[in-house]
Write an enzyme that holds these catalytic residues in place. Structure first.
Site, PDB file in Angstrom:
ATOM      1  CG  ASP A  17      52.647   6.887  64.567  1.00 48.50           C
ATOM      2  OD1 ASP A  17      52.527   5.686  64.321  1.00 48.50           O
ATOM      3  OD2 ASP A  17      51.964   7.781  64.050  1.00 48.50           O
ATOM      4  CE  LYS A  46      53.188   3.815  57.431  1.00 48.24           C
ATOM      5  NZ  LYS A  46      52.193   3.754  58.491  1.00 48.24           N
ATOM      6  CG  MET A  81      57.395  13.372  55.978  1.00 52.97           C
ATOM      7  SD  MET A  81      56.193  12.143  55.450  1.00 52.97           S
ATOM      8  CE  MET A  81      54.912  13.198  54.805  1.00 52.97           C
TER       9      MET A  81
HETATM   10  N1  SAH Z   1      50.788  14.319  61.324  1.00 49.06           N
HETATM   11  C1  SAH Z   1      52.047  14.948  61.568  1.00 49.06           C
HETATM   12  C2  SAH Z   1      52.980  14.855  60.390  1.00 49.06           C
HETATM   13  C3  SAH Z   1      53.390  13.462  60.038  1.00 49.06           C
HETATM   14  S1  SAH Z   1      54.550  13.415  58.718  1.00 49.06           S
HETATM   15  C4  SAH Z   1      51.809  16.391  61.987  1.00 49.06           C
HETATM   16  O1  SAH Z   1      50.706  16.895  61.830  1.00 49.06           O
HETATM   17  O2  SAH Z   1      52.724  16.988  62.525  1.00 49.06           O
HETATM   18  C5  SAH Z   1      56.062  13.363  59.576  1.00 49.06           C
HETATM   19  C6  SAH Z   1      56.783  14.638  59.441  1.00 49.06           C
HETATM   20  O3  SAH Z   1      56.270  15.588  60.343  1.00 49.06           O
HETATM   21  C7  SAH Z   1      58.252  14.570  59.758  1.00 49.06           C
HETATM   22  O4  SAH Z   1      59.006  14.070  58.682  1.00 49.06           O
HETATM   23  C8  SAH Z   1      58.555  16.022  59.995  1.00 49.06           C
HETATM   24  O5  SAH Z   1      58.623  16.730  58.792  1.00 49.06           O
HETATM   25  C9  SAH Z   1      57.305  16.473  60.703  1.00 49.06           C
HETATM   26  N2  SAH Z   1      57.447  16.461  62.163  1.00 49.06           N
HETATM   27  C10 SAH Z   1      56.757  15.731  63.024  1.00 49.06           C
HETATM   28  N3  SAH Z   1      57.114  16.033  64.294  1.00 49.06           N
HETATM   29  C11 SAH Z   1      58.039  16.989  64.213  1.00 49.06           C
HETATM   30  C12 SAH Z   1      58.793  17.737  65.163  1.00 49.06           C
HETATM   31  N4  SAH Z   1      58.643  17.547  66.472  1.00 49.06           N
HETATM   32  N5  SAH Z   1      59.665  18.657  64.706  1.00 49.06           N
HETATM   33  C13 SAH Z   1      59.824  18.874  63.389  1.00 49.06           C
HETATM   34  N6  SAH Z   1      59.135  18.193  62.457  1.00 49.06           N
HETATM   35  C14 SAH Z   1      58.256  17.279  62.854  1.00 49.06           C
END
Ligand code: SAH
Length: 592
Positions: free
Chosen positions: A384, A406, A521
């Site tokens: 991803d 995505k 998100m």
């Molecule tokens: N599975 C992932 C989440 C996927 S949805 C998890 O557990 O972290 C994607 C969202 O995750 C992004 O829109 C943001 O809100 C958050 N996200 C993912 N990586 C991030 C990061 N390094 N810093 C801040 N938000 C993050």
């Protein structure tokens, strides 16, 4: 002593009458006429005992070495036996997979041998060779992997008190003899073993040589019988060392590159066949979905079995690079065998596997140990945009990376496509790592990927990850719970705004919470979300912390309140990925 594989099996045992020979790597249209004429001429002088002087001088001149650095041998095979019988190693190490005769000779001479077995793609990390090794045997380019190790790494193995035996039997098949150490008289303990067998089509003559320091050459020579090489063999050694002959071998090496490229390009069309990448020798090492060797024989092709090389199994085959027509015929036969191989025929295909690996929020250090192990063993990584993308640059060469990202508002790979891709790759026998940001089950559609694999009968493992919902706040000194301020936390997707018919979130209930709300998100819908929370009763001055790119180099935090959050974030230019934390914990004073 290791007796697990037949170290005495060689390609010549794989060929048979009427079979197209792809098992032996000797050039088929050799020896050339001019060389045959020289050899025939030598037959007229058989009454005299053979004199080595001219041949030795010619070999020395060819490699820019002194004549006393050259020991002519009855093929490279004799060189390995002489070394095994003369040296007294306390800790002999053979780097595998490689030509098995050196280990066989060492074992026959009573030495214990430690194997350093390389994993695909079979590149040598010199650090894998134990420090205490006082004899190291390695091939370059390596038979059967066709991998050419960098000269610098091999040179680094040389040190006083250690003998490094470098089998360069195929070095003259590499244009410019790249990465060869034959000319290096300065490296302590280096023994380079050469053969005239392959390029010159002289397997039956038995002629080769080694290059080493004069002291060792003398010791080895004392172990040889008188007149170890026949006069025709000496004639060949001299003739093949001339500048013209070396140039001819160089031109053939260039031709081999073109032929190898052709074989590679046609092999690419065969389903489920993997070729060890970076091939530089006159052969390729393949992994087929199952053992097809006897069926290939039935189709008229002899290939070299892989399972007699330590580190390989029956699905590995070594295939000689031949002219394009021969390669085409071979690949067509292989294609026919494997195309029939669809699961519906009931023929068992080895199924690969899929691991849904939670990669953590982005800092590579936050990947789990299990996740790292699976990445190291992967054939393909489906990745991803989020998560520890820096790790993708560190994968072994040859590991395929598939983009399944995505991007909000940008190019997106549909989920169904990713599901199908995972299954397809695994059914090709590959070990697939589906590397996901954060945790695979937190707003990551991990369940759909799991279900697709299960439905297709693909073994699947799930490795939880450190979710950004907890890690991004933590990286910004925001604890999601606190004894007085927050006795609960709720993680909510802001993917669809409040009031949207697709939303299943009860924003009014969330508004009544005292504890912490973590929104993922949510950046682009912050105005609607904060309005819904305020309308539901959450105080306008509730602290909010927005953490962008948590744990990554670009990490930054905007601290604000619920009523000002949307505006402050817009003004600060906050972009995804970001986590929004709502609640008293977001207002704790910094400790610094
Ligand atoms: N599975 C992932 C989440 C996927 S949805 C998890 O557990 O972290 C994607 C969202 O995750 C992004 O829109 C943001 O809100 C958050 N996200 C993912 N990586 C991030 C990061 N390094 N810093 C801040 N938000 C993050």
């Amino acid at each position: 002593m290791a007796t697990d594989v037949d170290l005495h099996h060689h390609g010549d045992s794989d060929v048979g009458p009427g079979l197209v020979d792809l098992a032996v790597n000797v050039r088929p249209d050799a020896p050339p006429a001019w060389l045959l004429a020289r050899l025939t001429g030598a037959l007229g002088r058989l009454a005299a005992y053979p004199d080595q002087a001219a041949a030795r001088a010619a070999v020395a001149a060819r490699h820019g070495r002194s004549a006393d650095s050259v020991l002519l041998t009855s093929g490279a095979a004799e060189a390995f036996v002489l070394l095994a019988r003369t040296l007294r190693p306390r800790h002999a190490v053979v780097v595998h997979p490689q030509f098995t005769e050196p280990e066989a000779a060492l074992v026959a001479a009573g030495h214990a041998v430690e194997r350093v077995v390389l994993a695909p793609p079979f590149t040598l990390d010199p650090a894998l060779v134990p420090d205490s090794a006082d004899l190291v045997v390695v091939g370059n380019p390596t038979n059967p992997t066709s991998v050419l190790h960098p000269a610098a790494g091999l040179a680094a193995l040389c040190r006083p008190g250690r003998v490094v035996v470098l089998d360069e039997a195929f070095a003259d098949a590499v244009p410019g003899e790249a990465e060869s150490l034959a000319g290096r008289a300065d490296l302590p303990g280096l023994v380079v073993v050469r053969s005239l067998t392959k390029t010159w089509g002289l397997a039956g003559l038995r002629v080769g040589y080694l290059l080493a320091d004069p002291g060792l050459v003398t010791r080895l020579q004392q172990a040889q019988p008188l007149w170890p090489l026949s006069a025709p063999a000496l004639t060949a050694a001299q003739a093949c060392s001339s500048a013209e002959a070396v140039a001819e071998a160089g031109a053939y090496a260039e031709e081999l590159v073109r032929r190898r490229e052709h074989l590679l390009s046609v092999l690419a069309s065969v389903p489920g066949v993997d070729v060890v990448p970076g091939a530089r020798g006159p052969f390729l090492l393949l992994r087929t979905p199952r053992d097809v060797r006897s069926e290939l024989r039935d189709s008229g092709f002899a290939v070299r079995r892989g399972d007699t090389f330590p580190g390989l199994g029956p699905e590995w085959l070594r295939v000689a690079v031949r002219d394009p027509a021969t390669s085409d015929a071979f690949v067509a036969a292989l294609h026919t065998l494997l195309a029939d191989d669809v699961p519906a025929t009931g023929v068992a295909r080895p199924v690969g596997s899929v691991a849904l690996v939670g990669g953590g929020p982005g800092d590579p250090g936050l990947l789990t140990v299990r996740g790292l192990q699976l990445l190291a063993a992967a054939d393909v990584v489906v990745a991803d945009r989020l998560g520890p993308t820096a790790l993708l640059d560190e994968l072994a060469p040859g590991v395929e990376v598939v983009d399944a990202s995505k991007t909000p508002g940008g190019r997106s790979v549909p989920q169904e496509e990713t599901n199908a891709r995972l299954v397809e790759l695994a059914l090709q026998g590959k070990r697939v790592v589906r590397l996901k940001g954060g945790d695979p089950y937190v707003f990551a559609r991990g369940w759909e990927e799991l279900a697709a694999c299960r439905a297709a009968g693909v073994p699947v493992e799930v490795v939880p990850g450190v979710t950004s919902a907890l890690a991004a706040p933590a990286a910004a000194d925001v604890p999601v719970t606190h004894r007085e301020l927050a006795q609960e936390f709720v993680v909510v997707s802001g993917h669809v705004p409040p009031g949207d018919p697709r939303s299943t979130v009860d924003w009014e209930a969330l508004a009544r919470l005292n504890g912490t709300l973590v929104l993922l998100m949510a950046v682009d819908r912050l105005r609607a979300i904060s309005a819904a929370l305020i309308a539901g009763g959450r105080a306008e001055d509730t602290p909010v912390a927005v953490v962008q790119e948590g744990t990554l180099v670009g990490q930054r935090t905007v601290r604000t309140t619920l009523s000002a959050a949307a505006e402050d974030c817009a003004r600060a230019g906050v972009r995804p990925p970001a986590v929004v934390v709502v609640g008293g914990v977001a207002g704790l004073p910094g400790l610094a």
